[in-house]
Design a protein around this motif. Structure first.
Motif, PDB file in Angstrom:
ATOM      1  N   VAL A   1       0.625  -1.087  -0.152  1.00  0.00           N
ATOM      2  CA  VAL A   1       0.112  -0.022   0.141  1.00  0.00           C
ATOM      3  C   VAL A   1       0.812   1.214  -0.015  1.00  0.00           C
ATOM      4  CG1 VAL A   1      -1.825   1.242   0.986  1.00  0.00           C
ATOM      5  CG2 VAL A   1      -1.799  -1.036   1.304  1.00  0.00           C
ATOM      6  N   LYS A   2       0.507   2.040  -0.908  1.00  0.00           N
ATOM      7  CA  LYS A   2       1.416   3.439  -0.834  1.00  0.00           C
ATOM      8  C   LYS A   2       0.649   4.545  -0.369  1.00  0.00           C
ATOM      9  CE  LYS A   2       4.468   6.122  -2.816  1.00  0.00           C
ATOM     10  NZ  LYS A   2       5.868   6.578  -2.330  1.00  0.00           N
ATOM     11  N   ASP A   3       0.806   5.445   0.334  1.00  0.00           N
ATOM     12  CA  ASP A   3       0.111   6.394   0.643  1.00  0.00           C
ATOM     13  C   ASP A   3       0.621   7.739   0.120  1.00  0.00           C
ATOM     14  OD1 ASP A   3      -1.308   5.273   3.086  1.00  0.00           O
ATOM     15  OD2 ASP A   3       0.689   4.796   3.837  1.00  0.00           O
ATOM     16  N   TYR A   4      -0.455   8.588  -0.164  1.00  0.00           N
ATOM     17  CA  TYR A   4      -0.289   9.916  -0.749  1.00  0.00           C
ATOM     18  C   TYR A   4      -0.650  11.009   0.014  1.00  0.00           C
ATOM     19  CZ  TYR A   4       1.133   6.900  -4.812  1.00  0.00           C
ATOM     20  OH  TYR A   4       1.872   6.112  -5.749  1.00  0.00           O
ATOM     21  N   GLU A   5       0.051  12.021   0.156  1.00  0.00           N
ATOM     22  CA  GLU A   5      -0.698  13.304   0.852  1.00  0.00           C
ATOM     23  C   GLU A   5      -1.366  14.196  -0.094  1.00  0.00           C
ATOM     24  OE1 GLU A   5       2.381  15.577   2.788  1.00  0.00           O
ATOM     25  OE2 GLU A   5       3.079  13.949   4.157  1.00  0.00           O
ATOM     26  N   ALA A   6      -2.581  14.395  -0.085  1.00  0.00           N
ATOM     27  CA  ALA A   6      -3.182  15.223  -1.139  1.00  0.00           C
ATOM     28  C   ALA A   6      -4.327  16.181  -0.319  1.00  0.00           C
ATOM     29  CB  ALA A   6      -4.127  14.127  -1.937  1.00  0.00           C
ATOM     30  N   SER A   7      -4.343  17.439  -1.029  1.00  0.00           N
ATOM     31  CA  SER A   7      -5.090  18.260  -0.282  1.00  0.00           C
ATOM     32  C   SER A   7      -6.619  17.973  -0.172  1.00  0.00           C
ATOM     33  CB  SER A   7      -4.984  19.757  -1.139  1.00  0.00           C
ATOM     34  OG  SER A   7      -5.293  19.396  -2.352  1.00  0.00           O
ATOM     35  N   TRP A   8      -6.983  16.990  -1.198  1.00  0.00           N
ATOM     36  CA  TRP A   8      -8.300  16.698  -1.256  1.00  0.00           C
ATOM     37  C   TRP A   8      -8.950  15.425  -0.286  1.00  0.00           C
ATOM     38  CZ3 TRP A   8      -4.709  16.793  -4.851  1.00  0.00           C
ATOM     39  CH2 TRP A   8      -4.321  15.317  -5.488  1.00  0.00           C
ATOM     40  N   GLY A   9      -7.837  14.782   0.403  1.00  0.00           N
ATOM     41  CA  GLY A   9      -8.503  13.642   1.195  1.00  0.00           C
ATOM     42  C   GLY A   9      -7.235  12.679   1.409  1.00  0.00           C
ATOM     43  N   GLU A  10      -7.437  11.893   2.230  1.00  0.00           N
ATOM     44  CA  GLU A  10      -6.465  10.857   2.473  1.00  0.00           C
ATOM     45  C   GLU A  10      -6.659   9.904   0.988  1.00  0.00           C
ATOM     46  OE1 GLU A  10      -5.266   7.080   5.648  1.00  0.00           O
ATOM     47  OE2 GLU A  10      -6.731   8.518   6.148  1.00  0.00           O
ATOM     48  N   ARG A  11      -5.294   9.636   0.636  1.00  0.00           N
ATOM     49  CA  ARG A  11      -5.266   8.759  -0.636  1.00  0.00           C
ATOM     50  C   ARG A  11      -4.455   7.614  -0.454  1.00  0.00           C
ATOM     51  NH1 ARG A  11      -9.457   8.031  -2.779  1.00  0.00           N
ATOM     52  NH2 ARG A  11      -8.722   7.941  -4.840  1.00  0.00           N
ATOM     53  N   CYS A  12      -4.645   6.560  -0.987  1.00  0.00           N
ATOM     54  CA  CYS A  12      -3.558   5.524  -0.990  1.00  0.00           C
ATOM     55  C   CYS A  12      -3.986   4.878  -2.351  1.00  0.00           C
ATOM     56  CB  CYS A  12      -4.181   4.477  -0.054  1.00  0.00           C
ATOM     57  SG  CYS A  12      -4.053   4.993   1.626  1.00  0.00           S
ATOM     58  N   VAL A  13      -2.794   3.965  -2.909  1.00  0.00           N
ATOM     59  CA  VAL A  13      -3.154   3.136  -3.818  1.00  0.00           C
ATOM     60  C   VAL A  13      -2.567   1.476  -3.412  1.00  0.00           C
ATOM     61  CG1 VAL A  13      -2.166   2.360  -6.282  1.00  0.00           C
ATOM     62  CG2 VAL A  13      -2.819   4.591  -5.595  1.00  0.00           C
ATOM     63  N   THR A  14      -3.275   0.823  -3.611  1.00  0.00           N
ATOM     64  CA  THR A  14      -2.978  -0.705  -3.187  1.00  0.00           C
ATOM     65  C   THR A  14      -2.445  -1.252  -4.566  1.00  0.00           C
ATOM     66  OG1 THR A  14      -4.707  -0.903  -1.551  1.00  0.00           O
ATOM     67  CG2 THR A  14      -4.000  -2.783  -2.236  1.00  0.00           C
ATOM     68  N   ALA A  15      -1.604  -1.856  -4.487  1.00  0.00           N
ATOM     69  CA  ALA A  15      -0.607  -2.398  -5.568  1.00  0.00           C
ATOM     70  C   ALA A  15      -0.807  -3.927  -5.117  1.00  0.00           C
ATOM     71  CB  ALA A  15       0.702  -1.770  -5.743  1.00  0.00           C
ATOM     72  N   ALA A  16      -1.444  -4.652  -5.950  1.00  0.00           N
ATOM     73  CA  ALA A  16      -1.143  -6.229  -6.109  1.00  0.00           C
ATOM     74  C   ALA A  16      -0.330  -6.681  -7.178  1.00  0.00           C
ATOM     75  CB  ALA A  16      -2.569  -6.750  -6.192  1.00  0.00           C
ATOM     76  N   LYS A  17       0.952  -7.168  -6.884  1.00  0.00           N
ATOM     77  CA  LYS A  17       1.678  -8.007  -7.770  1.00  0.00           C
ATOM     78  C   LYS A  17       1.371  -9.259  -8.193  1.00  0.00           C
ATOM     79  CE  LYS A  17       6.558  -8.713  -9.113  1.00  0.00           C
ATOM     80  NZ  LYS A  17       7.900  -8.216  -8.630  1.00  0.00           N
ATOM     81  N   LYS A  18       1.017  -9.551  -9.163  1.00  0.00           N
ATOM     82  CA  LYS A  18       0.828 -11.167  -9.508  1.00  0.00           C
ATOM     83  C   LYS A  18       2.007 -12.065  -9.748  1.00  0.00           C
ATOM     84  CE  LYS A  18      -1.973 -13.599 -13.388  1.00  0.00           C
ATOM     85  NZ  LYS A  18      -2.918 -13.330 -14.347  1.00  0.00           N
ATOM     86  N   LEU A  19       1.893 -13.014  -8.934  1.00  0.00           N
ATOM     87  CA  LEU A  19       3.243 -13.796  -8.652  1.00  0.00           C
ATOM     88  C   LEU A  19       3.133 -15.384  -9.487  1.00  0.00           C
ATOM     89  CD1 LEU A  19       3.484 -13.731  -4.908  1.00  0.00           C
ATOM     90  CD2 LEU A  19       4.530 -12.523  -6.460  1.00  0.00           C
ATOM     91  N   PHE A  20       2.027 -15.551  -9.886  1.00  0.00           N
ATOM     92  CA  PHE A  20       1.635 -16.895 -10.808  1.00  0.00           C
ATOM     93  C   PHE A  20       0.418 -16.537 -11.940  1.00  0.00           C
ATOM     94  CE2 PHE A  20       3.652 -18.302  -6.804  1.00  0.00           C
ATOM     95  CZ  PHE A  20       4.613 -18.991  -7.148  1.00  0.00           C
TER      96      PHE A  20
END
Length: 229
Positions: free
Chosen positions: A192-211
């Motif tokens: 999970v990557k967190d970002y500082e944004a003036s419009w609210g709490e923002r995150c990007v959940t990154a799912a790396k495919k292993l198989f």
């Protein structure tokens, strides 16, 4: 005014990016009068919550990536990323033809058509088509569904080693707490990557495919809704 807002909220925006986003805004507002594309039309809100928000995880997209925007709606995040990243290609996937008519007009006007393809299909159907299944480096999804559902819809599009980038707010980690089954069955690694944004709490959940993804997924929408992984 719109150009000033773009340069304020996207500090690294050059003139080309700013002008194309400004034209996108004009077309969005014009077409929104004919069809329901977005509830957000205020210039500052569009720049923050649609344009800048779409561009948050650019550093997570590898150079030359082949991407698919699953449930693109009015083109977010796919079109802002196409404008900002001249090295990537994006398939804009949506189940409503009227939205794709808008996106066809936008991509033509902004000269993005050579790196963009529009696909009219539901995610669960497209993910079973040979031309789309396990073909992409990056799957993008924004304001579509909870994480467990998004994983099942997006991971089948990815090559092994590809990543599903799911735009989220404050609920990102809470959603992960109830999708262990999806993580295990779809064989992904989560960050999970967190970002500082003036419009609210923002995150990007990154799912790396292993198989590679098992043939059973994605299931039919009713089954996904009734019994999430």
């Amino acid at each position: 005014m719109i150009l000033e807002l773009i340069k304020k909220e996207i500090p690294n925006a050059d003139d080309r990016l700013a002008q194309k986003l400004a034209k996108y805004y004009e077309m969005l507002v014009e077409w929104n009068g004919r069809m329901n594309l977005t509830a957000i039309t205020d210039p500052e809100e569009v720049v923050k919550k649609h344009f800048a928000d779409s561009l948050l995880p650019m550093e997570l997209i590898p150079e030359g990536a082949r991407c698919i925007d699953v449930g693109t709606g009015a083109g977010f995040p796919g079109i802002p990323l196409l404008i900002a990243r001249g090295d990537i290609s994006v398939v804009l996937l949506d189940s409503l033809q009227k939205r794709l008519s808008f996106l066809e007009a936008v991509t033509g006007e902004l000269e993005l058509s050579d790196r963009c393809r529009l696909v009219h299909a539901r995610a669960e159907d497209a993910a079973r088509m040979a031309e789309h299944r396990e073909r992409y480096d990056i799957a993008l999804s924004r304001a579509v569904a909870n994480t467990a559902v998004l994983l099942e819809y997006t991971v089948p599009f990815l090559k092994t080693g590809g990543t599903s980038l799911m735009y989220k707010g404050a609920s990102a980690r809470e959603e992960l707490g109830v999708c262990g089954g999806a993580i295990d069955k779809l064989k992904v690694e989560i960050a999970v990557k967190d970002y500082e944004a003036s419009w609210g709490e923002r995150c990007v959940t990154a799912a790396k495919k292993l198989f590679p993804t098992a043939a059973a997924y994605p299931r039919k929408p009713a089954e996904i809704k009734k019994k999430p992984l």
